[in-house]
Design a protein around this motif. Structure first.
Motif, mmCIF file in Angstrom:
data_model
loop_
_atom_site.group_PDB
_atom_site.id
_atom_site.type_symbol
_atom_site.label_atom_id
_atom_site.label_comp_id
_atom_site.label_asym_id
_atom_site.label_seq_id
_atom_site.Cartn_x
_atom_site.Cartn_y
_atom_site.Cartn_z
ATOM 1 N N LEU A 41 0.592 1.296 8.409
ATOM 2 C CA LEU A 41 0.963 0.839 7.092
ATOM 3 C C LEU A 41 2.575 0.442 7.164
ATOM 4 C CD1 LEU A 41 -0.986 2.711 4.422
ATOM 5 C CD2 LEU A 41 -1.500 0.804 5.481
ATOM 6 N N SER A 42 3.178 0.953 8.218
ATOM 7 C CA SER A 42 4.621 0.488 8.198
ATOM 8 C C SER A 42 4.832 -0.492 9.338
ATOM 9 C CB SER A 42 5.443 1.895 8.390
ATOM 10 O OG SER A 42 5.042 2.360 9.918
ATOM 11 N N ASN A 43 3.894 -1.185 9.859
ATOM 12 C CA ASN A 43 4.130 -2.079 10.891
ATOM 13 C C ASN A 43 4.777 -3.442 10.324
ATOM 14 O OD1 ASN A 43 3.682 -4.188 12.727
ATOM 15 N ND2 ASN A 43 1.605 -3.692 13.221
ATOM 16 N N ILE A 89 0.887 -1.376 0.035
ATOM 17 C CA ILE A 89 0.076 -0.067 -0.088
ATOM 18 C C ILE A 89 0.847 1.241 -0.143
ATOM 19 C CG2 ILE A 89 -1.725 1.185 1.286
ATOM 20 C CD1 ILE A 89 -2.896 -1.364 2.132
ATOM 21 N N PRO A 90 1.803 1.405 0.980
ATOM 22 C CA PRO A 90 2.653 2.540 0.749
ATOM 23 C C PRO A 90 3.301 2.817 -0.535
ATOM 24 C CG PRO A 90 3.158 1.353 2.834
ATOM 25 C CD PRO A 90 2.308 0.665 1.898
ATOM 26 N N ASN A 92 -0.760 -7.619 10.906
ATOM 27 C CA ASN A 92 -1.391 -7.046 11.662
ATOM 28 C C ASN A 92 -2.745 -7.328 10.742
ATOM 29 O OD1 ASN A 92 -0.216 -5.299 9.807
ATOM 30 N ND2 ASN A 92 -1.699 -3.677 10.318
ATOM 31 N N VAL A 93 -3.886 -7.074 11.549
ATOM 32 C CA VAL A 93 -5.084 -7.650 10.957
ATOM 33 C C VAL A 93 -6.040 -6.210 10.786
ATOM 34 C CG1 VAL A 93 -7.420 -8.697 11.119
ATOM 35 C CG2 VAL A 93 -5.310 -9.744 11.482
ATOM 36 N N ASN A 146 4.208 -5.130 6.795
ATOM 37 C CA ASN A 146 5.204 -4.088 6.173
ATOM 38 C C ASN A 146 4.219 -3.341 5.090
ATOM 39 O OD1 ASN A 146 7.380 -4.088 7.505
ATOM 40 N ND2 ASN A 146 8.089 -6.006 6.656
ATOM 41 N N GLY A 147 2.981 -3.251 5.327
ATOM 42 C CA GLY A 147 1.925 -2.500 4.441
ATOM 43 C C GLY A 147 1.921 -3.537 3.270
ATOM 44 N N THR A 148 2.188 -4.556 3.083
ATOM 45 C CA THR A 148 1.817 -5.432 2.076
ATOM 46 C C THR A 148 0.650 -6.325 2.266
ATOM 47 O OG1 THR A 148 4.144 -5.467 1.158
ATOM 48 C CG2 THR A 148 2.674 -7.292 0.828
#
Length: 395
Positions: free
Chosen positions: A282-284, A197-198, A288-289, A369-371
């Protein structure tokens, strides 16, 4: 000699009719199939038209109408190809193309719906492109309509033809019903599995920007003379050096050439106080859900309860962060959260990107990682054990 000419004319007419039948039939099947791949997305487009024509009372039937129209297009296309019910199909095609042509012309002329949704999100057409496509189809369908008596069934056995038509009808409706309940088979949206997404939000260095032409309305203070000039003419003639010429009003801007545009331009995530959390979420670097429920009033309550139990176990055993994204007000979201004893954090975003993230309410995205690692309709969310086995135990 005259007999030969007559035969040649008949052959040419026959080939012309077959060309029209194949072109229109295949295009209708393709158009219906592409939209049936994402009937919920098509229903959003129908709601735009309902708003334009002040028929919003039909919004509650948008999904059903979307599935029906997709099935109708596919059925008409298939029936035309095999020559079934030729007179009725010719009338149906004519009425349908007149209706579509009116919609696309109205959209283009009055700039009310900027994309018609003719081919879903797979092929995005401008209103004038859509209208031009409908004009070509209109001409071909006129040929079919005039020659409707010359269209004969490919299958001589009436029972076989009926059986094939029944199967075609079931398949036409079945595609839309399936994808509505289990997500599109092919995802044409920017939030597809595997997308980062980023990255989809970035504009690369050196990317060309949109090119615009400005039009100035000028008036001479001394003589009262007026001129209309583009920005290029304005600079070339150096009229700006003459203090007698005054720009009247705001310059008009016209897009000349479309530059680079990121696939995702409208995603902004915030908390109830308006603090921006887009980058943080979005940078986790860990799993994450994201539970997407763009409209809590239209969200399946049973599915929310099921997801709540799964995400609670994921948090306890694997420290998985879960957030719910909605476009509802903070007050409504807080009431919803209390009513369902939500474990997840609640964040807010505009409804448009949320509708594009996943075609379900609720829908679920697994991010890292935003994916987008995977995404699910609430009907197909895996169990806790399967999530652990497939993703978490692979670490």
């Amino acid at each position: 000699m005259s007999s030969t000419i007559t035969n040649n004319t008949h052959t040419r007419n026959s080939w012309a009719l077959w060309f029209c039948r194949i072109f229109v039939g295949v295009l209708f099947i393709f158009s219906g199939l592409i939209k049936a791949n994402d009937p919920l997305g098509f229903s959003y487009k129908l709601e735009e038209y309902f708003e334009v024509f002040h028929t919003t009372f039909l919004n509650g039937l948008a999904v059903e109408l979307a599935i029906f129209l997709c099935a109708l297009e596919m059925f008409f296309g298939f029936a035309l190809l095999i020559g079934a019910y030729s007179k009725k199909i010719a009338w149906g095609l004519l009425l349908l193309i007149v209706f579509f042509s009116f919609l696309t012309f109205y959209s283009a002329a009055f700039k009310v719906v900027q994309t018609c949704g003719c081919f879903g999100d797979a092929i995005v057409l401008t209103p004038w492109q859509s209208f031009s496509k409908d004009l070509v189809l209109f001409v071909l369908i006129i040929v079919i309509f005039i020659n409707r008596d010359k269209i004969h069934p490919l299958f001589k056995n009436e029972s076989a033809e009926k059986g094939i038509i029944i199967v075609a009808t079931i398949l036409s409706f079945g595609v839309g019903i399936y994808t509505y309940n289990f997500l599109p088979v092919i995802d044409f949206l920017p939030y597809k599995i595997g997308a980062n997404i980023p990255d989809e939000m970035k504009t690369p260095p050196g990317a060309k920007a949109d090119e615009y032409e400005l039009t100035y309305h000028l008036k001479n203070k001394k003589t009262g003379e007026t001129k209309v000039m583009t920005n290029a003419e304005y600079l070339k003639t150096a009229i700006w050096k003459d203090s007698n010429w005054q720009i009247m009003g705001e310059p008009e801007s016209r897009l000349l050439k479309k530059g680079f545009s990121p696939k995702i331009v409208d995603l902004a995530i915030s908390d109830a106080q308006g603090n921006d959390y887009t980058k943080e979420l979005l940078s986790n670097p860990f799993y994450n859900v994201i539970i997407v429920a763009y409209n809590l009033d239209k969200t399946n309550a049973e599915a929310i309860n099921k997801l709540n139990a799964i995400t609670l176990d994921l948090a306890k055993n694997y420290n998985i962060r879960t957030v719910l994204l909605t476009s509802n007000s903070a007050q409504d979201a807080d009431a919803f959260s209390k009513a369902h004893h939500l474990f997840s954090e609640v964040f807010y975003a505009d409804a448009v990107p949320l509708k594009s993230m996943v075609r379900a309410s609720p829908g679920v995205l697994l991010l890292k990682n935003g994916t987008i690692i995977n995404k699910w309709h609430y009907h197909s969310v895996p169990t806790y054990d399967n999530i652990v086995k497939q993703y978490l135990n692979q670490e």
